[in-house]
Design an enzyme around this catalytic site. Sequence first.
Site, PDB file in Angstrom:
ATOM      1  N   CYS A   2       3.956  13.525  -1.168  1.00  0.00           N
ATOM      2  CA  CYS A   2       2.595  13.991  -1.443  1.00  0.00           C
ATOM      3  C   CYS A   2       1.664  12.786  -1.449  1.00  0.00           C
ATOM      4  O   CYS A   2       2.113  11.648  -1.443  1.00  0.00           O
ATOM      5  CB  CYS A   2       2.535  14.648  -2.814  1.00  0.00           C
ATOM      6  SG  CYS A   2       3.781  15.924  -3.046  1.00  0.00           S
ATOM      7  N   ARG A  35      -0.119  12.960   4.315  1.00  0.00           N
ATOM      8  CA  ARG A  35       1.107  12.952   3.518  1.00  0.00           C
ATOM      9  C   ARG A  35       1.511  14.355   3.043  1.00  0.00           C
ATOM     10  O   ARG A  35       2.605  14.538   2.495  1.00  0.00           O
ATOM     11  CB  ARG A  35       0.934  12.052   2.286  1.00  0.00           C
ATOM     12  CG  ARG A  35       0.742  10.594   2.633  1.00  0.00           C
ATOM     13  CD  ARG A  35       0.590   9.756   1.378  1.00  0.00           C
ATOM     14  NE  ARG A  35       1.775   9.798   0.553  1.00  0.00           N
ATOM     15  CZ  ARG A  35       2.815   8.974   0.669  1.00  0.00           C
ATOM     16  NH1 ARG A  35       2.786   8.021   1.560  1.00  0.00           N
ATOM     17  NH2 ARG A  35       3.851   9.091  -0.115  1.00  0.00           N
ATOM     18  N   TRP A  83       2.932  18.113  -0.538  1.00  0.00           N
ATOM     19  CA  TRP A  83       3.974  18.499   0.420  1.00  0.00           C
ATOM     20  C   TRP A  83       5.048  19.142  -0.432  1.00  0.00           C
ATOM     21  O   TRP A  83       5.781  18.476  -1.157  1.00  0.00           O
ATOM     22  CB  TRP A  83       4.507  17.260   1.155  1.00  0.00           C
ATOM     23  CG  TRP A  83       5.599  17.573   2.111  1.00  0.00           C
ATOM     24  CD1 TRP A  83       6.939  17.328   1.964  1.00  0.00           C
ATOM     25  CD2 TRP A  83       5.455  18.182   3.389  1.00  0.00           C
ATOM     26  NE1 TRP A  83       7.614  17.751   3.075  1.00  0.00           N
ATOM     27  CE2 TRP A  83       6.747  18.282   3.950  1.00  0.00           C
ATOM     28  CE3 TRP A  83       4.359  18.664   4.114  1.00  0.00           C
ATOM     29  CZ2 TRP A  83       6.962  18.834   5.223  1.00  0.00           C
ATOM     30  CZ3 TRP A  83       4.591  19.213   5.371  1.00  0.00           C
ATOM     31  CH2 TRP A  83       5.870  19.287   5.903  1.00  0.00           C
ATOM     32  N   ASN A 109       4.388  12.854  -7.152  1.00  0.00           N
ATOM     33  CA  ASN A 109       4.978  12.782  -5.819  1.00  0.00           C
ATOM     34  C   ASN A 109       6.447  12.471  -6.020  1.00  0.00           C
ATOM     35  O   ASN A 109       6.774  11.538  -6.749  1.00  0.00           O
ATOM     36  CB  ASN A 109       4.295  11.656  -5.024  1.00  0.00           C
ATOM     37  CG  ASN A 109       4.999  11.375  -3.708  1.00  0.00           C
ATOM     38  OD1 ASN A 109       5.582  12.264  -3.117  1.00  0.00           O
ATOM     39  ND2 ASN A 109       4.933  10.129  -3.263  1.00  0.00           N
ATOM     40  N   GLY A 110       7.331  13.241  -5.386  1.00  0.00           N
ATOM     41  CA  GLY A 110       8.758  12.951  -5.504  1.00  0.00           C
ATOM     42  C   GLY A 110       9.538  14.153  -5.977  1.00  0.00           C
ATOM     43  O   GLY A 110       9.052  15.287  -5.931  1.00  0.00           O
ATOM     44  N   GLU A 499      19.290  13.683  22.871  1.00  0.00           N
ATOM     45  CA  GLU A 499      18.066  13.438  22.107  1.00  0.00           C
ATOM     46  C   GLU A 499      17.374  12.169  22.621  1.00  0.00           C
ATOM     47  O   GLU A 499      16.136  12.128  22.725  1.00  0.00           O
ATOM     48  CB  GLU A 499      18.396  13.331  20.607  1.00  0.00           C
ATOM     49  CG  GLU A 499      17.262  12.894  19.692  1.00  0.00           C
ATOM     50  CD  GLU A 499      16.028  13.796  19.713  1.00  0.00           C
ATOM     51  OE1 GLU A 499      16.042  14.853  20.334  1.00  0.00           O
ATOM     52  OE2 GLU A 499      15.018  13.385  19.098  1.00  0.00           O
ATOM     53  N   LYS A 503      13.531  12.189  24.067  1.00  0.00           N
ATOM     54  CA  LYS A 503      12.440  11.330  23.562  1.00  0.00           C
ATOM     55  C   LYS A 503      11.775  10.597  24.726  1.00  0.00           C
ATOM     56  O   LYS A 503      10.557  10.465  24.766  1.00  0.00           O
ATOM     57  CB  LYS A 503      12.955  10.294  22.544  1.00  0.00           C
ATOM     58  CG  LYS A 503      13.295  10.824  21.183  1.00  0.00           C
ATOM     59  CD  LYS A 503      12.124  11.226  20.312  1.00  0.00           C
ATOM     60  CE  LYS A 503      11.748  12.674  20.394  1.00  0.00           C
ATOM     61  NZ  LYS A 503      12.512  13.693  19.769  1.00  0.00           N
ATOM     62  N   GLU A 506       9.619  13.062  26.792  1.00  0.00           N
ATOM     63  CA  GLU A 506       8.412  13.482  26.068  1.00  0.00           C
ATOM     64  C   GLU A 506       7.376  12.383  25.961  1.00  0.00           C
ATOM     65  O   GLU A 506       6.186  12.627  26.100  1.00  0.00           O
ATOM     66  CB  GLU A 506       8.779  13.856  24.625  1.00  0.00           C
ATOM     67  CG  GLU A 506       9.519  15.113  24.448  1.00  0.00           C
ATOM     68  CD  GLU A 506       9.817  15.312  22.965  1.00  0.00           C
ATOM     69  OE1 GLU A 506       9.270  16.251  22.394  1.00  0.00           O
ATOM     70  OE2 GLU A 506      10.598  14.532  22.384  1.00  0.00           O
ATOM     71  N   HIS A 522      32.442  14.919  37.046  1.00  0.00           N
ATOM     72  CA  HIS A 522      32.377  16.269  37.609  1.00  0.00           C
ATOM     73  C   HIS A 522      31.066  16.513  38.346  1.00  0.00           C
ATOM     74  O   HIS A 522      30.727  17.652  38.645  1.00  0.00           O
ATOM     75  CB  HIS A 522      32.571  17.301  36.495  1.00  0.00           C
ATOM     76  CG  HIS A 522      33.904  17.183  35.820  1.00  0.00           C
ATOM     77  ND1 HIS A 522      35.077  17.561  36.423  1.00  0.00           N
ATOM     78  CD2 HIS A 522      34.263  16.678  34.608  1.00  0.00           C
ATOM     79  CE1 HIS A 522      36.097  17.322  35.618  1.00  0.00           C
ATOM     80  NE2 HIS A 522      35.616  16.768  34.500  1.00  0.00           N
ATOM     81  N   LYS A 625       2.916  20.526  18.415  1.00  0.00           N
ATOM     82  CA  LYS A 625       3.838  20.271  17.300  1.00  0.00           C
ATOM     83  C   LYS A 625       4.577  21.535  16.888  1.00  0.00           C
ATOM     84  O   LYS A 625       5.751  21.496  16.569  1.00  0.00           O
ATOM     85  CB  LYS A 625       3.045  19.701  16.113  1.00  0.00           C
ATOM     86  CG  LYS A 625       3.901  19.272  14.944  1.00  0.00           C
ATOM     87  CD  LYS A 625       4.722  18.036  15.273  1.00  0.00           C
ATOM     88  CE  LYS A 625       5.750  17.685  14.239  1.00  0.00           C
ATOM     89  NZ  LYS A 625       6.846  16.887  14.826  1.00  0.00           N
TER      90      LYS A 625
HETATM   91  C1  F6R Z   1      10.956  17.194  20.308  1.00  0.00           C
HETATM   92  C2  F6R Z   1      10.387  18.214  19.469  1.00  0.00           C
HETATM   93  C3  F6R Z   1      10.669  19.625  19.804  1.00  0.00           C
HETATM   94  C4  F6R Z   1      11.000  20.426  18.538  1.00  0.00           C
HETATM   95  C5  F6R Z   1      11.163  21.917  18.891  1.00  0.00           C
HETATM   96  C6  F6R Z   1      11.558  22.725  17.681  1.00  0.00           C
HETATM   97  O1  F6R Z   1      10.599  15.919  19.915  1.00  0.00           O
HETATM   98  O2  F6R Z   1       9.692  17.929  18.527  1.00  0.00           O
HETATM   99  O3  F6R Z   1      11.697  19.732  20.733  1.00  0.00           O
HETATM  100  O4  F6R Z   1      12.169  19.912  17.990  1.00  0.00           O
HETATM  101  O5  F6R Z   1       9.975  22.426  19.423  1.00  0.00           O
HETATM  102  O6  F6R Z   1      10.598  22.629  16.691  1.00  0.00           O
HETATM  103  P1  F6R Z   1      10.932  23.025  15.196  1.00  0.00           P
HETATM  104  O7  F6R Z   1      11.967  22.072  14.712  1.00  0.00           O
HETATM  105  O8  F6R Z   1       9.628  22.893  14.471  1.00  0.00           O
HETATM  106  O9  F6R Z   1      11.444  24.430  15.230  1.00  0.00           O
END
Ligand code: F6R
Length: 630
Positions: A2, A35, A83, A109-110, A499, A503, A506, A522, A625
């Site tokens: 938070c 935060r 948060w 916070n915590g 992963e 990254k 993206e 293969h 996001k």
């Molecule tokens: C990759 C990324 C996305 C999310 C995906 C699921 O860096 O952020 O692939 O992981 O859209 O999102 P959540 O976890 O919010 O369901």
Amino acid sequence: MCGIVGYVGRSSNGEHIGHNALDVVMEGLRRLEYRGYDSAGVAVLADGEISFRKKSGKLSNLITELDEHPLPESLTGIGHTRWATHGGPTDQNAHPHLADGGKLALIHNGIIENFAELKLELVRKGVTFLSETDTEVAAALLADIFRTKLNGDVSDGGLTKAMQLACQRLEGAFTLLAVHADQPDVVVAARRNSPLVVGLGDGENFLGSDVSGFIDYTRRAVELGQDQIVTITADTVEITDFFGAPAQGKEYHVDWDPESAEKGGFSSFMEKEIHDQPDAVAQTLLGRSDIHGKLTLDELRVDVELLKDIDKIIVLACGTSFYAGQVAKYALEHWCRIATEVELSHEFRYRDPIVDGNTLVVSISQSGETMDTLMAVRYAKEQGAKTLSICNTNGSTIPRESDAVLYTHAGPEIAVASTKAFLAQITAAYLLGLYLAQLRGNIFQGQIKDILADLGKIPAKIQRILENEEQIKELGRSMADAKSVLFLGRHVGFPVAMEGALKLKELAYIHAEGFAAGELKHGPIALIEEGQPVFVVVPSPRGRDSLHSKVVSNIQEVRARGAKTIVIAEEGDEAVKAYAEHVFYIPEAPTLLAPLLATVPLQIFALELAQAKGYDVDQPRNLAKSVTVE
Ligand code: F6R
């Protein structure tokens, strides 16, 4: 995670010469909103009384509330942006929490680990609680100590003494800020394993979770140590430990501009979040086991008998969360001996999956709002499955609609591409696996304790990787012209490889693929040509030996065909050196926990390469996001 702000200003001969506390606190909250933005609240002291406003939702909701119901001018105030961890994001659970008949206000916070036992003790004394938070318990404890142990006497630093005594009883991680109507010119704060800085002004002093809480007013800051209490007035800053012994803080000058202060001095939220990872893992582990190593996940809110009868687990997730699920599968099957499938949420309900009342469907989602995952969870429920959500966002739709929930405590993730949430998801899934194994008696309690101890060492190990990040950063910068990068891994290293590739796609818009190293022969090996960069996540040579040597053979195979190999290996693994252009060493860890370390260099590589290309790493093109469409 938070955001908190505190302020005390001065009046002279009845004349108000400081700022209005509410203005300072609101400006600080605006800067700290990154935060947490589940709810926000403020309390000010005026005319011997505490007045407060708090509202769920973003800070803008609190601003509207203050427009409609203004607070009086004041020289002392505290503010909080939340948060949520204990208790959903409601008005009632928002901070501040009041105690001592409305004379004391507290923000936090915590996570207070022993809040349940303290609450019971206070309830027995007749205290009633209005919220579901651990914070209200801390407020009530502070008030109880102030009244019963100090007789409400403020003549000799009453609130500070009460805070010292209260902190001696609190376990966990916390920053607390308190004000009391009987000591109107004082804010008292405490810190254990949670951030707090003091801002020094001229005839006014400040407190903040970080310097962005007061950067518009002063650049002089004081860093506090662990387990310290600070009492600020307009002219004084006094620091003690939890037992009242005088202590010192370290003064420094803040030379960040306000925008970089919000990012903790990092160039982007993504970089900050990568560096937040030791904390994200530590917070996710906090309060989930007792000193005997027994997992205590009462928060799951589920009938343990149902969990005992589970004969199949299906993990549902998308993107990075899906890879966290793939890592989790290895641990869930190994520890719980329950067949585990991991499925992309959007594929799940279109294939007539075999699901019944003994199936546990575990969804993994940072946002808790991903439509594909939500729809899959709803479908699983319709089929009679038990649903459990691993989620980073308290009160979001997926955990609300699931039978049980285990929150990750990574704090808000602002950068669109996920980093710290990934490590927190793996950590939470491991806790779930160990909990199921404990319930079902699959492994001995002593083993669970040992694994938890190993998990507890992970944050410091991540920190070591971050402290030595320059080598991988340099490689990232040097590869800014790469057209394609491949990632290989085996066992838990396979999802890590995927992963790593995600990254890079993206952030840097480079073609990247992750493969299971054994699959190479293969087909994908046809992609290898002279100079092709290939990252290889190598398992520990201390683990199953065949796995290590097989991956070393895979490195040789691609190298023989001209690949430039970049290896992530465990410290002490000398064997890989002969086959790699670059080796990045990560600290030793048990095989199943290694993804929590091996992922970090790959994140840093993608970030640095993308920045070298001049891209916006916080908001990569075409991405959102929270993906709330199917
Ligand atoms: C990759 C990324 C996305 C999310 C995906 C699921 O860096 O952020 O692939 O992981 O859209 O999102 P959540 O976890 O919010 O369901």
